[in-house]
Design a protein around this motif. Structure first.
Motif, PDB file in Angstrom:
ATOM      1  N   MET A  43       0.658  -1.306  -0.071  1.00  0.00           N
ATOM      2  CA  MET A  43      -0.015  -0.036  -0.067  1.00  0.00           C
ATOM      3  C   MET A  43       1.002   1.398  -0.020  1.00  0.00           C
ATOM      4  SD  MET A  43      -3.378  -0.643   2.678  1.00  0.00           S
ATOM      5  CE  MET A  43      -3.993   0.916   2.026  1.00  0.00           C
ATOM      6  N   TRP A  44       0.134   2.237  -0.326  1.00  0.00           N
ATOM      7  CA  TRP A  44       0.856   3.806  -0.570  1.00  0.00           C
ATOM      8  C   TRP A  44       0.754   4.055   0.924  1.00  0.00           C
ATOM      9  CZ3 TRP A  44       4.151   4.830  -4.232  1.00  0.00           C
ATOM     10  CH2 TRP A  44       4.078   4.030  -5.486  1.00  0.00           C
ATOM     11  N   ALA A  45       1.845   5.069   1.438  1.00  0.00           N
ATOM     12  CA  ALA A  45       1.836   5.486   2.490  1.00  0.00           C
ATOM     13  C   ALA A  45       2.675   6.860   2.847  1.00  0.00           C
ATOM     14  CB  ALA A  45       2.360   4.558   3.792  1.00  0.00           C
ATOM     15  N   LEU A  46       2.861   7.397   3.651  1.00  0.00           N
ATOM     16  CA  LEU A  46       3.486   8.717   3.853  1.00  0.00           C
ATOM     17  C   LEU A  46       4.904   8.096   4.407  1.00  0.00           C
ATOM     18  CD1 LEU A  46       1.242  10.981   5.869  1.00  0.00           C
ATOM     19  CD2 LEU A  46       1.745  11.338   3.592  1.00  0.00           C
ATOM     20  N   PRO A  47       6.104   8.786   3.967  1.00  0.00           N
ATOM     21  CA  PRO A  47       7.130   8.293   4.780  1.00  0.00           C
ATOM     22  C   PRO A  47       7.094   8.401   6.367  1.00  0.00           C
ATOM     23  CG  PRO A  47       7.742   9.977   2.951  1.00  0.00           C
ATOM     24  CD  PRO A  47       6.130  10.027   3.087  1.00  0.00           C
ATOM     25  N   GLY A  48       7.896   7.838   6.971  1.00  0.00           N
ATOM     26  CA  GLY A  48       8.095   7.703   8.186  1.00  0.00           C
ATOM     27  C   GLY A  48       8.549   6.382   8.976  1.00  0.00           C
ATOM     28  N   GLY A  49       8.664   6.522  10.164  1.00  0.00           N
ATOM     29  CA  GLY A  49       9.180   5.319  10.885  1.00  0.00           C
ATOM     30  C   GLY A  49       9.381   5.614  12.549  1.00  0.00           C
ATOM     31  N   HIS A  50       9.946   4.712  12.999  1.00  0.00           N
ATOM     32  CA  HIS A  50      10.169   4.785  14.385  1.00  0.00           C
ATOM     33  C   HIS A  50      11.271   5.539  14.811  1.00  0.00           C
ATOM     34  CE1 HIS A  50       8.663   0.842  13.978  1.00  0.00           C
ATOM     35  NE2 HIS A  50       8.230   0.893  15.183  1.00  0.00           N
ATOM     36  N   VAL A  51      10.963   6.475  16.252  1.00  0.00           N
ATOM     37  CA  VAL A  51      12.021   7.379  16.726  1.00  0.00           C
ATOM     38  C   VAL A  51      13.150   6.612  17.491  1.00  0.00           C
ATOM     39  CG1 VAL A  51      11.939   9.384  18.526  1.00  0.00           C
ATOM     40  CG2 VAL A  51       9.947   9.175  16.911  1.00  0.00           C
ATOM     41  N   ASP A  52      14.016   6.728  17.164  1.00  0.00           N
ATOM     42  CA  ASP A  52      15.120   5.979  17.834  1.00  0.00           C
ATOM     43  C   ASP A  52      15.573   6.528  19.162  1.00  0.00           C
ATOM     44  OD1 ASP A  52      15.524   4.320  15.530  1.00  0.00           O
ATOM     45  OD2 ASP A  52      17.234   5.700  14.720  1.00  0.00           O
ATOM     46  N   ALA A  53      16.217   5.824  20.018  1.00  0.00           N
ATOM     47  CA  ALA A  53      16.519   6.303  21.589  1.00  0.00           C
ATOM     48  C   ALA A  53      17.488   7.568  21.201  1.00  0.00           C
ATOM     49  CB  ALA A  53      17.561   5.156  22.056  1.00  0.00           C
ATOM     50  N   GLY A  54      17.098   8.454  22.078  1.00  0.00           N
ATOM     51  CA  GLY A  54      17.692   9.692  22.205  1.00  0.00           C
ATOM     52  C   GLY A  54      17.503  10.764  21.039  1.00  0.00           C
ATOM     53  N   GLU A  55      16.456  10.276  20.084  1.00  0.00           N
ATOM     54  CA  GLU A  55      16.151  11.168  19.228  1.00  0.00           C
ATOM     55  C   GLU A  55      14.911  11.863  19.048  1.00  0.00           C
ATOM     56  OE1 GLU A  55      16.492  10.173  14.310  1.00  0.00           O
ATOM     57  OE2 GLU A  55      15.345   8.771  15.526  1.00  0.00           O
ATOM     58  N   THR A  56      14.784  13.238  18.790  1.00  0.00           N
ATOM     59  CA  THR A  56      13.545  13.759  18.687  1.00  0.00           C
ATOM     60  C   THR A  56      12.681  13.323  17.459  1.00  0.00           C
ATOM     61  OG1 THR A  56      14.025  15.494  17.327  1.00  0.00           O
ATOM     62  CG2 THR A  56      14.444  15.809  19.766  1.00  0.00           C
ATOM     63  N   SER A  57      10.879  13.425  17.646  1.00  0.00           N
ATOM     64  CA  SER A  57      10.545  12.803  16.725  1.00  0.00           C
ATOM     65  C   SER A  57      10.673  13.662  15.522  1.00  0.00           C
ATOM     66  CB  SER A  57       8.906  13.203  16.878  1.00  0.00           C
ATOM     67  OG  SER A  57       8.604  14.337  17.120  1.00  0.00           O
ATOM     68  N   ARG A  58      11.030  15.166  15.364  1.00  0.00           N
ATOM     69  CA  ARG A  58      11.455  15.705  14.289  1.00  0.00           C
ATOM     70  C   ARG A  58      12.673  15.464  13.617  1.00  0.00           C
ATOM     71  NH1 ARG A  58       9.843  21.282  13.344  1.00  0.00           N
ATOM     72  NH2 ARG A  58       9.004  21.357  15.422  1.00  0.00           N
ATOM     73  N   ALA A  59      13.641  15.267  14.368  1.00  0.00           N
ATOM     74  CA  ALA A  59      14.794  14.543  13.755  1.00  0.00           C
ATOM     75  C   ALA A  59      14.681  13.231  12.955  1.00  0.00           C
ATOM     76  CB  ALA A  59      15.901  14.299  14.987  1.00  0.00           C
ATOM     77  N   ALA A  60      13.676  12.414  13.778  1.00  0.00           N
ATOM     78  CA  ALA A  60      13.266  10.964  13.180  1.00  0.00           C
ATOM     79  C   ALA A  60      12.756  11.161  11.781  1.00  0.00           C
ATOM     80  CB  ALA A  60      12.269  10.203  14.155  1.00  0.00           C
ATOM     81  N   ALA A  61      11.876  12.246  11.779  1.00  0.00           N
ATOM     82  CA  ALA A  61      10.892  12.255  10.682  1.00  0.00           C
ATOM     83  C   ALA A  61      11.961  12.915   9.228  1.00  0.00           C
ATOM     84  CB  ALA A  61       9.985  13.591  10.507  1.00  0.00           C
ATOM     85  N   ALA A  62      13.107  13.914   9.642  1.00  0.00           N
ATOM     86  CA  ALA A  62      13.873  14.143   8.720  1.00  0.00           C
ATOM     87  C   ALA A  62      14.709  12.948   8.347  1.00  0.00           C
ATOM     88  CB  ALA A  62      14.732  15.199   9.262  1.00  0.00           C
ATOM     89  N   ARG A  63      15.408  12.135   9.087  1.00  0.00           N
ATOM     90  CA  ARG A  63      15.875  10.974   9.025  1.00  0.00           C
ATOM     91  C   ARG A  63      15.272  10.036   7.947  1.00  0.00           C
ATOM     92  NH1 ARG A  63      15.610   6.278  11.168  1.00  0.00           N
ATOM     93  NH2 ARG A  63      14.608   7.034  12.980  1.00  0.00           N
TER      94      ARG A  63
END
Length: 140
Positions: free
Chosen positions: A38-58
């Motif tokens: 299926m089609w989805a937005l890019p995204g994934g898990h937030v790693d330890a020590g990471e903000t959600s904003r940094a995770a979204a960019a990664r």
């Protein structure tokens, strides 16, 4: 006497809505379950020590080859509806980024394909990503 509930495990994720100034949104095709194919937005898990904003960019860079600084991302909101993910309780923070037409994309990592889809003619989306897109459009 009251029942003591076992605390539910909550997983923390980040999703990103990337729109072009010409009315298209960046989607990835999922290469794994749930919602494989299926089609989805890019995204994934937030790693330890990471903000959600940094995770979204990664995750955006890892899955689509689009690079953005975390501070370029605008927070749309938190999506925590129980049942939004069949694997259990997932809470996601969604972000938005606007790019220009011609921004190159490449399917990488967990994405088997990427595409720019017109906002007025979207395929069915995995999870609650249609709700996230609607919130993004309402936000702007």
């Amino acid at each position: 006497m009251t029942d003591i509930e076992t605390p539910e495990t909550i997983r923390y994720t980040a999703d990103i809505v990337v729109t072009r100034t010409d009315g298209h949104v960046l989607l990835i095709q999922r290469g794994w379950d749930p919602h494989k194919g299926m089609w989805a937005l890019p995204g994934g898990h937030v790693d330890a020590g990471e903000t959600s904003r940094a995770a979204a960019a990664r995750e955006l860079a890892e899955e689509t080859g689009v690079y953005a600084a975390p501070d370029e991302l605008e927070q749309i909101g938190v999506f925590d509806q129980p049942g939004r993910d069949p694997r259990g309780r997932y809470v996601t923070v969604a972000y938005h980024l606007t790019v220009i037409p011609g921004t190159p994309v490449e399917a990488k990592d967990d994405a088997v394909a990427v595409r720019w889809a017109p906002l007025d003619d979207l395929p069915p989306l995995a999870f609650d990503h249609a709700d996230i897109l609607a919130a993004t459009r309402h936000h702007h």
